[in-house]
Each structure stands twice: as C-alpha cells, then as structure tokens.
Design an enzyme around this catalytic site. Sequence first.
Site, PDB file in Angstrom:
ATOM      1  N   SER A  68       0.627  -1.308   0.131  1.00  0.00           N
ATOM      2  CA  SER A  68      -0.044   0.033  -0.056  1.00  0.00           C
ATOM      3  C   SER A  68       0.882   1.442  -0.083  1.00  0.00           C
ATOM      4  O   SER A  68       1.573   1.575  -0.882  1.00  0.00           O
ATOM      5  CB  SER A  68      -0.844   0.152   1.180  1.00  0.00           C
ATOM      6  OG  SER A  68      -1.848   1.028   1.285  1.00  0.00           O
ATOM      7  N   ASP A 117      -5.632   2.314  -3.351  1.00  0.00           N
ATOM      8  CA  ASP A 117      -6.886   2.204  -2.753  1.00  0.00           C
ATOM      9  C   ASP A 117      -7.371   3.555  -1.771  1.00  0.00           C
ATOM     10  O   ASP A 117      -8.339   3.443  -1.002  1.00  0.00           O
ATOM     11  CB  ASP A 117      -7.020   0.976  -1.760  1.00  0.00           C
ATOM     12  CG  ASP A 117      -5.958   0.801  -0.707  1.00  0.00           C
ATOM     13  OD1 ASP A 117      -5.427   1.819  -0.669  1.00  0.00           O
ATOM     14  OD2 ASP A 117      -5.898  -0.122  -0.136  1.00  0.00           O
ATOM     15  N   ASP A 165      -2.126   6.458  -3.359  1.00  0.00           N
ATOM     16  CA  ASP A 165      -1.246   5.777  -2.751  1.00  0.00           C
ATOM     17  C   ASP A 165      -0.683   4.910  -3.565  1.00  0.00           C
ATOM     18  O   ASP A 165      -1.247   4.423  -4.924  1.00  0.00           O
ATOM     19  CB  ASP A 165      -1.713   5.017  -1.268  1.00  0.00           C
ATOM     20  CG  ASP A 165      -2.626   4.059  -1.428  1.00  0.00           C
ATOM     21  OD1 ASP A 165      -3.564   4.010  -2.551  1.00  0.00           O
ATOM     22  OD2 ASP A 165      -2.697   3.130  -0.527  1.00  0.00           O
ATOM     23  N   ASP A 178      -0.935   1.560  -3.960  1.00  0.00           N
ATOM     24  CA  ASP A 178      -1.829   0.461  -4.691  1.00  0.00           C
ATOM     25  C   ASP A 178      -3.113   0.792  -5.044  1.00  0.00           C
ATOM     26  O   ASP A 178      -3.955   0.144  -5.426  1.00  0.00           O
ATOM     27  CB  ASP A 178      -2.058  -0.725  -3.698  1.00  0.00           C
ATOM     28  CG  ASP A 178      -2.618  -0.605  -2.513  1.00  0.00           C
ATOM     29  OD1 ASP A 178      -3.001   0.668  -1.892  1.00  0.00           O
ATOM     30  OD2 ASP A 178      -3.530  -1.380  -2.080  1.00  0.00           O
TER      31      ASP A 178
END
Length: 456
Positions: free
Chosen positions: A107, A252, A248, A250
């Site tokens: 993340s 999400d 961010d 990834d």
Amino acid sequence: MKKFFGTDGIRGKANEFPITAEIALKIGRSIAHFFSNKSQLNNESLRKKILIGKDTRISGDMLEHALVAGICSMGIDVYLAGIIPTPAIAFLTKKIDAIAGIVISASHNPYYDNGIKIFTNDGYKLTDEQEIEIEKLIFEDFDSKCKTIKNMGKVYNFDEGEEIYANFLIDAVNPNISLKGMKIVVDCANGATYQIVPYIFKKFLADVDAIFISPNGKNINDSCGSEYPSELKKRVIDSNADLGLAFDGDGDRLIAIDGNGKQLTGDHIIAILAKYLKSQGLLKNNIVVSTVMSNLGLDKALRDMDIIHKQATVGDRYVLEEMLKFDASIGGENSGHIILNHHQTTGDGILTALKLIESIKYYNKKLSDFIDIINLCPQIMVNVHVNCKLDLNSFPEIKQEIESGEKELGTNGRVFVRYSGTEPLCRVMVEAFEFDKAKNICESIANIIKDKIGKE
C-alpha cells in the site's frame, strides 16, 4: 491470536520473514487449498482459478512467482493481471468467477516493504476467522496433497483486466457530468495507478497533468502520493489547476488538493460525498460509517446535515463490517480509504476521485468551496517506533499518562493510542479544541511510550 495477518493482509520487509519466497509459496498453497474447498463456481465445468495483481515494487516479481508455484502445485490455475490497483483485483475476482484474488502490495509503505492481500470470490477482504484458518494451513505439510503432473495448475496472462476495470469506473460516473475544461493534476505515487489514472481522466476529456508516473521498483511512495502531497500542492498552484488528486501505491486511497493548494482529508471527502448522495436519494438508511480516528469535526458536520454517524474500529475491513451491518452506502477512514458499497466491495481511490468530481460538478462549485464543510478540530498525531507491541496497560506510567490526558481534556477532546496493524509503530493521537493543549498532551504520552518500549 494471529501471527501473520495484520489489519490489511500480511506485511513486512521484503525478503525477510514472513515476506520471503519460501513463505509466499506456502501461502499460495494454503490459499489454493482453503478456497478450493470453500468455493462454489457459478459454472462447475470451469477450472478453478485465482487472480493475482501487484504494484510496482521490485520484490513483487519474486513474491508473484512463489505464490504461483504454490497455487499451481495444488491444481489451481493462476491468472496474472500484472501491475494493477488493489480495488481492481477485488472487482475482477468476482467478475471472472475466480475462487480468490491476491494483491502483492504494501500500500502506502516504502518500496522495501511488501505484503499479500487476499480477496474472497465475492470481492471482499477476509474475515478474522478466515485469516486464522489460513494461518493454520501455512505450515501444514502439503506434499501429499499436491496434484500430479497431469492435474497441475497452469498460468495465464490476464492483460485485459485493466481495461475491464477501467470501463467499470467510467460507467460508474453520471453520464451527464462533463470534465471537459477541467485542469487536474494527478499524483500516481510511482505505483499501481501510474497508467490507468491518466488514461481514465483523459477519457473524460479533462486536461490532465500526471506526475510520479515513472516507477523503477524503488521509488513507489518515495516523497510522493497520498502520504507526501507537497509536490502535488505546488504543481496545482503553479499550473493554476482546478484540483489535485493523490493516490497511494496500490490505489485504494485518495487525498485531494483544492485549487488554492489546501489539502482535503478523507473526512472532508466523506462529508462531501455523503451530502451529494443524500441529495440524490442514494444515502442508504441515512448512515455514514467512519472510524474512531475521524476528526470530531466530521461528526458535527454529519449531524448538521441530519445524517446518522456510526464509528468502527480502525481498519477498512471493520468499516465495511459496520457498513454491511447497517446497510450503509458509504464509509471510510481519514486516511482517504473510502468505500462506496453500492459500487465497490473495498476502498477504491480512483472511484472515489471520480465520484468526488461528480459531486462538485453537480453543485456547480469548485473543490475549494467545500474546504469548510468540516470545521476541523486540532488533531495531533505522533508515531513512536517500537521494538515490540506489548500491552500498554501493563506499563503503569503509560497508563497513568493517558488517563491524565483524558482527565485534562474532559468532554473537550479525546486521547487515542493504538498500535499500527501494518508497521512497528504506536500511534498517539490527541484531539482538542485548543491546539497547544492537544500538542502538549500528545507529546507527553508519546515520550513515555518511547522511553518504555521505543525502538533503540
């Protein structure tokens, strides 16, 4: 008690236990075994498959190959979606009738960290009970359960996954909303959104300035993205853009910057979207879910809009649990991890960005016009690096300092101390209407924690 799973999958430093190739192979076998026995395909004549996506970290390939080896050895096929946002895997897992989806990502963490997130075949993250079951399987001897060469799984490239996901996002936007003429700066954090975000906003005819779109395996989240929006703020102001959007690693999470360079937190975005959804009759049961870490200003803003506010434990899984419990259509975290349950099963930064723009366009306003939708209460946060996550109540000095701070604040603020579920950190947050008081109390508690269990 879980040993591997934190608040968002399994995470740690890449090539160090438990984020090693050896453990990833075992995790792959465990996931394949667990979901193969649990799943019921819509078409039982189809071979069972697991979908895998990743972000841009240098360690992603190593972990991907190890997971693939473990899964295929159990007779399950693997579909590789390549570099793709986490929410895309959640959506596509259900779309292609896979028995599970896996994302290799840490993340918003630095490149030297990595992790493994798992989605069920209906696109949701695992429950605590499912994580415990999978943990028990990781060190089980699967040698006797591996399939023969005739029944081994195969690997397929699923290059069309990103386009399918992009079309889903485009279709989620009100067709009467036009972005033509808008100048938008997007910060893709050198991560999983570096290709799809510029593509989608250009599809909507926006004037897009995309930054941090040159991943090299080691620059993901490096002074960029939702955790470090300073360069985005500068770019928005210098280019006279309407707004900026930071994702961010990834994809999400979302943080937004208005045309004046001011940052809107996840709480701001939740309030704006809640107001819009209510106006459209889409705010199911008139409920919004956030976490206990949300600013007190959000609670007041929602009450002023006559919206019911529910709070969950920190972690998007727990937000979703409350959303499902109360049949709510929106929930999220102040970090910008926002779930729009009538569209997605998990937090989706790109979807949130599109719906945010749809909202402000509906009101024919600028994003800067919504900066005061919340009257933020001063909130001080200090992260203390710790050697291990011991029970804070077992330290009388820490317990006494926390209780002292709570007593001093009374009903005019709050103290919140917790361990990070993904990093070796103890987070100390103090909120009060008086900034100096919040700062002093927060620093006092953090110093005691650092003295007792801080990393040397």
